[in-house]
Design a protein around this motif. Structure first.
Motif, PDB file in Angstrom:
ATOM      1  N   MET A   1      80.416  34.305 -76.847  1.00  0.00           N
ATOM      2  CA  MET A   1      79.847  34.965 -78.026  1.00  0.00           C
ATOM      3  C   MET A   1      78.651  35.842 -77.663  1.00  0.00           C
ATOM      4  SD  MET A   1      81.777  33.476 -80.375  1.00  0.00           S
ATOM      5  CE  MET A   1      80.971  33.501 -81.983  1.00  0.00           C
ATOM      6  N   GLY A   2      78.523  36.194 -76.378  1.00  0.00           N
ATOM      7  CA  GLY A   2      77.338  36.877 -75.886  1.00  0.00           C
ATOM      8  C   GLY A   2      76.928  38.128 -76.636  1.00  0.00           C
ATOM      9  N   ASN A   3      77.874  38.988 -76.979  1.00  0.00           N
ATOM     10  CA  ASN A   3      77.536  40.241 -77.662  1.00  0.00           C
ATOM     11  C   ASN A   3      77.789  40.182 -79.168  1.00  0.00           C
ATOM     12  OD1 ASN A   3      76.811  41.530 -75.228  1.00  0.00           O
ATOM     13  ND2 ASN A   3      78.953  42.002 -74.796  1.00  0.00           N
ATOM     14  N   PHE A   4      77.897  38.986 -79.695  1.00  0.00           N
ATOM     15  CA  PHE A   4      78.185  38.801 -81.123  1.00  0.00           C
ATOM     16  C   PHE A   4      77.101  39.450 -81.978  1.00  0.00           C
ATOM     17  CE2 PHE A   4      78.204  36.653 -85.183  1.00  0.00           C
ATOM     18  CZ  PHE A   4      79.537  36.380 -85.424  1.00  0.00           C
ATOM     19  N   ASN A   5      77.521  40.208 -82.992  1.00  0.00           N
ATOM     20  CA  ASN A   5      76.553  40.787 -83.931  1.00  0.00           C
ATOM     21  C   ASN A   5      77.107  40.711 -85.349  1.00  0.00           C
ATOM     22  OD1 ASN A   5      77.660  43.600 -84.838  1.00  0.00           O
ATOM     23  ND2 ASN A   5      78.004  43.557 -82.615  1.00  0.00           N
ATOM     24  N   LEU A   6      76.220  40.788 -86.294  1.00  0.00           N
ATOM     25  CA  LEU A   6      76.585  40.584 -87.695  1.00  0.00           C
ATOM     26  C   LEU A   6      77.398  41.731 -88.283  1.00  0.00           C
ATOM     27  CD1 LEU A   6      73.277  39.022 -89.057  1.00  0.00           C
ATOM     28  CD2 LEU A   6      75.452  37.864 -88.667  1.00  0.00           C
ATOM     29  N   ILE A   7      77.401  42.876 -87.637  1.00  0.00           N
ATOM     30  CA  ILE A   7      78.138  44.019 -88.174  1.00  0.00           C
ATOM     31  C   ILE A   7      79.605  43.980 -87.772  1.00  0.00           C
ATOM     32  CG2 ILE A   7      78.344  46.529 -88.160  1.00  0.00           C
ATOM     33  CD1 ILE A   7      75.317  46.688 -87.763  1.00  0.00           C
ATOM     34  N   GLN A   8      79.870  43.829 -86.476  1.00  0.00           N
ATOM     35  CA  GLN A   8      81.242  43.906 -85.981  1.00  0.00           C
ATOM     36  C   GLN A   8      82.017  42.601 -86.067  1.00  0.00           C
ATOM     37  OE1 GLN A   8      80.173  45.526 -82.060  1.00  0.00           O
ATOM     38  NE2 GLN A   8      81.324  47.366 -82.586  1.00  0.00           N
ATOM     39  N   GLN A   9      81.329  41.464 -85.909  1.00  0.00           N
ATOM     40  CA  GLN A   9      82.028  40.176 -85.946  1.00  0.00           C
ATOM     41  C   GLN A   9      81.558  39.245 -87.056  1.00  0.00           C
ATOM     42  OE1 GLN A   9      80.180  40.837 -82.903  1.00  0.00           O
ATOM     43  NE2 GLN A   9      81.825  41.962 -81.895  1.00  0.00           N
ATOM     44  N   GLY A  10      80.349  39.462 -87.559  1.00  0.00           N
ATOM     45  CA  GLY A  10      79.800  38.537 -88.547  1.00  0.00           C
ATOM     46  C   GLY A  10      79.773  39.077 -89.963  1.00  0.00           C
ATOM     47  N   CYS A  11      80.490  40.167 -90.213  1.00  0.00           N
ATOM     48  CA  CYS A  11      80.506  40.733 -91.566  1.00  0.00           C
ATOM     49  C   CYS A  11      81.179  39.772 -92.540  1.00  0.00           C
ATOM     50  CB  CYS A  11      81.225  42.082 -91.568  1.00  0.00           C
ATOM     51  SG  CYS A  11      82.980  42.015 -91.163  1.00  0.00           S
TER      52      CYS A  11
END
Length: 243
Positions: free
Chosen positions: A122-132
């Protein structure tokens, strides 16, 4: 599906209650028929295979295949905005079917591998691309497909570099997960030393890429492995594919 190695998973999931396991298998067969799972690997997934990469690391210390999934690089939102949510869900069903097929090929080649290990990075996980907001159901779908149709396929499911904000969310939902999911699921935050130690207890460094604490420069893209005879994927012979 008539082999003991397949049937035992359903028995374990139902605490060896034969009636319960039979019911679960029949429901799974119906799901496979309703969704044409037997032919899902013959569909053209070339676009998603490159967008949502799955990597082959190697094998663990007992000969199980190890797969890593760079979730932080997956742009789920792009597919959702493009109206491909249902196809995306089907793609993840395809990945489970593909991984299950891989372990069967191992068995056919005489290798003692009835399960695999899956590492979610989950290293590059961000709220826009994966956490929307519209992305979250995709993750629940992945969990549901595993829980309902591929019980005990995984020896371990390990999430590393999990964002700190996600850890309390996992703890909230942990109580409603089935017993077999909580048995195999291991969630680690951003403490690299802690999760690398856990991985190296299960998997030799020679079978892991450097970003996961191993010695290999990079893992193999499973999209490339699909183009060769899958029977060549043998733990003791992984090195030939890296050159």
């Amino acid at each position: 599906m008539t082999k003991d190695v397949y049937l035992i998973r359903w028995l374990r999931e139902q605490n060896f209650d034969v009636s319960g396991a039979t019911s679960r298998i029949l429901k799974d067969v119906q799901w496979r028929e309703d969704n044409d799972i037997d032919h899902i690997l013959q569909e053209d997934w070339s676009d998603f295979d490159r967008e949502y990469r799955v990597l082959i690391e190697g094998c663990d210390k007992t000969g199980r295949p190890v797969i890593s999934i760079p979730v932080g690089d997956w742009d789920l939102r792009r597919a959702i905005v493009a109206g491909q949510s249902e196809r995306l869900k089907r793609y993840f069903s395809k990945l489970f079917e593909e991984a299950s097929t891989l372990t069967r090929k191992f068995q056919e080649n005489g290798q003692n591998a009835t399960q695999g290990t899956i590492i979610f990075d989950m290293g590059n996980f961000n709220l826009i691309q994966q956490g929307c907001l519209r992305c979250i159901p995709i993750f629940f779908h992945i969990l549901a497909v595993y829980e309902q149709h591929y019980p005990y396929f995984a020896h371990k499911v390990i999430s590393v570099n999990t964002p700190e904000f996600a850890l309390p969310i996992y703890n909230m939902f942990k109580g409603i997960l089935s017993k077999h999911v909580t048995e195999v699921l291991h969630i680690f935050g951003r403490n690299k030393k802690k999760w690398q130690q856990f991985l190296l207890e299960e998997i030799d460094a020679s079978q892991l890429s450097k970003n996961l604490g191993g010695k290999n420069l990079e893992a193999l893209d499973y999209a490339d492995l699909r183009g060769v005879n899958i029977s060549r994927y043998i733990c003791a012979e992984m090195d030939f594919l890296r050159h």
